[in-house]
Design a protein around this motif. Structure first.
Motif, mmCIF file in Angstrom:
data_model
loop_
_atom_site.group_PDB
_atom_site.id
_atom_site.type_symbol
_atom_site.label_atom_id
_atom_site.label_comp_id
_atom_site.label_asym_id
_atom_site.label_seq_id
_atom_site.Cartn_x
_atom_site.Cartn_y
_atom_site.Cartn_z
ATOM 1 N N LYS A 145 38.420 -5.557 -32.343
ATOM 2 C CA LYS A 145 39.716 -6.001 -32.875
ATOM 3 C C LYS A 145 40.382 -4.881 -33.667
ATOM 4 C CE LYS A 145 38.361 -10.866 -33.355
ATOM 5 N NZ LYS A 145 38.100 -11.961 -34.338
ATOM 6 N N ASP A 199 53.059 7.181 -33.830
ATOM 7 C CA ASP A 199 53.202 8.470 -33.146
ATOM 8 C C ASP A 199 54.628 8.671 -32.638
ATOM 9 O OD1 ASP A 199 50.632 9.188 -33.631
ATOM 10 O OD2 ASP A 199 49.872 8.744 -31.615
ATOM 11 N N LEU A 233 46.567 3.980 -41.145
ATOM 12 C CA LEU A 233 45.617 4.487 -40.150
ATOM 13 C C LEU A 233 44.317 4.927 -40.813
ATOM 14 C CD1 LEU A 233 48.034 6.508 -37.826
ATOM 15 C CD2 LEU A 233 46.898 4.347 -37.321
ATOM 16 N N GLU A 267 40.602 3.451 -40.043
ATOM 17 C CA GLU A 267 39.531 4.348 -39.612
ATOM 18 C C GLU A 267 38.317 4.251 -40.532
ATOM 19 O OE1 GLU A 267 41.619 7.991 -39.565
ATOM 20 O OE2 GLU A 267 42.671 7.570 -37.675
ATOM 21 N N ASP A 285 39.897 -1.644 -33.351
ATOM 22 C CA ASP A 285 40.324 -0.566 -32.451
ATOM 23 C C ASP A 285 41.649 -0.916 -31.769
ATOM 24 O OD1 ASP A 285 38.204 1.052 -33.049
ATOM 25 O OD2 ASP A 285 36.982 0.445 -31.326
ATOM 26 N N ARG A 286 41.785 -2.193 -31.372
ATOM 27 C CA ARG A 286 43.051 -2.611 -30.742
ATOM 28 C C ARG A 286 44.203 -2.502 -31.740
ATOM 29 N NH1 ARG A 286 39.618 -6.580 -28.429
ATOM 30 N NH2 ARG A 286 40.259 -8.130 -29.982
ATOM 31 N N LYS A 287 43.952 -2.899 -32.974
ATOM 32 C CA LYS A 287 44.995 -2.814 -34.002
ATOM 33 C C LYS A 287 45.348 -1.356 -34.280
ATOM 34 C CE LYS A 287 46.072 -4.443 -38.670
ATOM 35 N NZ LYS A 287 45.546 -5.198 -39.848
ATOM 36 N N HIS A 288 44.328 -0.528 -34.380
ATOM 37 C CA HIS A 288 44.547 0.898 -34.638
ATOM 38 C C HIS A 288 45.336 1.529 -33.503
ATOM 39 C CE1 HIS A 288 43.509 5.200 -34.772
ATOM 40 N NE2 HIS A 288 43.345 5.027 -36.085
ATOM 41 N N GLU A 289 44.975 1.187 -32.273
ATOM 42 C CA GLU A 289 45.665 1.754 -31.120
ATOM 43 C C GLU A 289 47.142 1.357 -31.101
ATOM 44 O OE1 GLU A 289 45.331 1.694 -26.212
ATOM 45 O OE2 GLU A 289 43.808 0.716 -27.447
ATOM 46 N N GLY A 290 47.418 0.077 -31.404
ATOM 47 C CA GLY A 290 48.810 -0.382 -31.422
ATOM 48 C C GLY A 290 49.631 0.285 -32.500
ATOM 49 N N LYS A 292 48.989 3.146 -34.009
ATOM 50 C CA LYS A 292 49.099 4.580 -33.767
ATOM 51 C C LYS A 292 50.166 4.874 -32.708
ATOM 52 C CE LYS A 292 46.177 8.662 -33.288
ATOM 53 N NZ LYS A 292 47.119 9.414 -32.452
ATOM 54 N N GLU A 293 50.262 3.988 -31.718
ATOM 55 C CA GLU A 293 51.284 4.182 -30.685
ATOM 56 C C GLU A 293 52.686 4.121 -31.287
ATOM 57 O OE1 GLU A 293 52.678 2.171 -26.436
ATOM 58 O OE2 GLU A 293 50.881 1.469 -27.460
#
Length: 566
Positions: free
Chosen positions: A197, A210, A387, A391, A199-204, A206-207
């Motif tokens: 969960k 960025d 972020l 992490e 990692d999915r939040k971090h990925e969203g 960060k997208e």
């Protein structure tokens, strides 16, 4: 080792007006009777009460709609478990309601798993690790007269609801992988789910960050609005999608709340009808067995025969049964409402977060804060902080996962596995010899999941040797609460008198001395099991009219408590 002991069982058929009270001796209880006297149905009812359904239940027993109540102790703590239709309820030692259960798998199984320290978890068809139904707990303790004497690890229905269950169950009960192993495994799985969960939040995040960061690095104070239009439009589209999701949640919540009110109304009507039936029955009982009773309102005369009073009592029982089912339905609907509210709250929080980035001003998107240099700096700080926090949390979870993985590897010791298998082999070799079984290959004795199948009259004796050897290993190494040893009708596959007596003597002499035995048999060959005997004499009728009055009165008190709000 902690133990489960059965104290007493009530069996009541309100339909046939028959009942049976069985008192269990803490050492041994032998239920004797010729064929077709109901021995197996009585024994199966113990397990049915606990939600463990034997592979075969006689249709006449099912048709009699037998209600059951089992009183038992777990390491000195007293409980009672009621089975009333498809609903079950647990009571403490003072007969106070502890919990109601509408579902065996979802409700009763977790309760019993906790009380019986049954820590095994297996993945269901959706891959979610869950507490197992009670049949998997009782499986090593039960030799069923229909299937238990023909194959190992059988006797209950629907065991295949979990794929590849047998190896994990055998190793758990034998103590190769006990509660501490599965506690570590559960903690590892929970941490892995939390990390996924995260990692999915971090990925969203960060997208999104960025995209904004790239633009901020190129932007000056006189930033051009067009440079952000595409990013902002994407956020608006996501906002719109979340609003649609929010509307769907509202619609589902409205429907569920309407359903809840409808069930409450039905429950009120049912309880009112039940109370009226109770009053009618009490009035009819007060006037005795006179042929005619007069209505206190209009004075008209009505028959007061037994059939009429029994019909009133039956109506009340049916209302009680319906009330229990409605309560179960109400519980399910309220659980769904709670889940919908939780999901709707998460959606609203996500929507609010995005809407903070967007402000409408006269039909245009206001991004004045974004084009201010200070605003850009603050947003960059928020981005780094968010972020960085995710992490750091992910790092803690990865550390937990690795530690639990080490713990699991340590608990799955090769030396311990060898010790357990060695103990099983010693018992099995000795027991097979005592039961005059010589056709099981020696290699099959080396592991607790070895195959003990053979042919003819040797097969039941081989399976008894396996069951007893496993029972000894379970008692020595297992981590769950130990249950009574339940053996139904050892005389299988045309055992001659000599071998039948040998089997019965073997059970009496080789079972652990502090274990409780429940044995169903036509004859005990003169062997004294050191406990009590219940002799059933009537064909097709284990229940008795003589016991109905007292047993039904006690059963009704528990049913009444189960109907009350907890």
């Amino acid at each position: 080792m902690k133990t489960l002991l059965f104290r007493e069982m009530l069996l009541v058929s309100y339909l046939e007006k028959k009942a049976l009270r069985v008192k269990f001796n803490p050492k041994a209880t032998v239920i004797k009777g010729e064929n077709q006297t109901g021995k197996s149905s009585v024994i199966k009812s113990i397990l049915l009460t606990f939600g463990a359904t034997p592979a075969r239940v006689h249709p006449k027993w099912t048709g009699a709609d037998v209600r059951s109540l089992v009183k038992f102790d777990v390491d000195g703590r007293s409980f009672a478990l009621l089975r009333h239709g498809n609903t079950r309820a647990a009571f403490d030692g003072r007969n106070r309601l502890v919990a109601r259960f509408g579902s065996v798998t979802n409700d009763l199984a977790p309760f019993l798993a906790k009380e019986l320290a049954f820590g095994l978890r297996l993945p269901d068809r959706d891959g979610k690790f869950v507490a197992l139904p009670p049949a998997y707990y009782f499986l090593p303790y039960y030799l069923d007269q229909d299937d238990g004497w023909t194959a190992q690890w059988s006797g209950f229905s629907k065991l295949e609801q979990f794929a590849n269950w047998k190896k994990g169950l055998i190793e758990y009960h034998a103590g190769i992988r006990g509660n501490t192993y599965y506690e570590a495994q559960a903690a590892k799985l929970d941490a892995e789910a939390d990390l996924a969960k995260l990692d999915r939040k971090h990925e969203g995040l960060k997208e999104i960050y960025d995209g904004l960061r790239d633009r901020f690095e190129q932007a000056q104070f006189d930033i051009n609005f067009d440079a952000y239009r595409q990013e902002v439009e994407e956020l608006l589209q996501r906002c719109e999608r979340l609003r649609h999701v929010e509307e769907r949640f509202k619609a589902r919540l409205t429907a569920l709340r309407n359903q809840r009110e409808a069930i409450k109304t039905q429950l009120d009507i049912t309880n009112h009808a039940r109370e009226e039936a109770r009053k009618d029955y009490d009035y009819a009982t007060e006037v005795g067995d006179s042929d005619e009773v007069h209505c206190p309102t209009c004075g008209a005369g009505y028959s007061n025969a037994f059939a009429e009073r029994f019909s009133i009592a039956l109506d009340e029982d049916q209302c009680a049964d319906l009330a229990l089912r409605l309560r179960s339905e109400l519980s399910d609907v309220e659980a769904k409402i709670e889940e919908e509210v939780r999901l709707a709250r998460e959606t609203a929080m996500e929507l609010g977060r995005i809407e903070k980035l967007l402000a409408k001003r006269e039909g245009e998107i206001a991004i004045g804060d974004l084009i201010r240099q200070e605003g850009r700096r603050e947003l960059r700080e928020v981005m780094h902080r968010d972020l960085g926090s995710l992490e750091a949390e992910a790092g803690k979870l990865r550390f937990t996962i690795e530690e639990k993985a080490k713990r699991i590897r340590a608990l799955d010791s090769r030396d311990h596995r060898k010790t357990v298998n060695g103990a099983f082999q010693d018992h099995a070799r000795r027991f097979l010899s005592q039961l005059d079984v010589s056709t099981i290959p020696d290699k099959n004795l080396s592991k607790v999941d070895g195959k003990f199948a053979t042919t003819g009259s040797e097969n039941p004796r081989a399976l008894l040797a396996y069951k007893m050897a496993f029972f000894h290993v379970l008692r020595q190494f297992g981590s769950a609460v130990s249950a009574p040893f339940i053996i139904d009708s050892p005389n299988q596959q045309d055992q001659d008198a000599k071998h039948l007596e040998r089997m019965l003597r073997f059970v009496n002499e080789q079972r652990p001395p502090d274990s409780q035995l429940i044995l169903g048999a036509v004859s005990t060959s003169g062997i004294d099991f050191g406990g009590d005997e219940l002799v059933l004499t009537r064909k097709y009728s284990a229940l008795s009219e003589d016991q109905f009055s007292d047993a039904a009165a006690e059963m009704s008190e528990f049913i009444e408590r189960a109907l009350r709000d907890h």
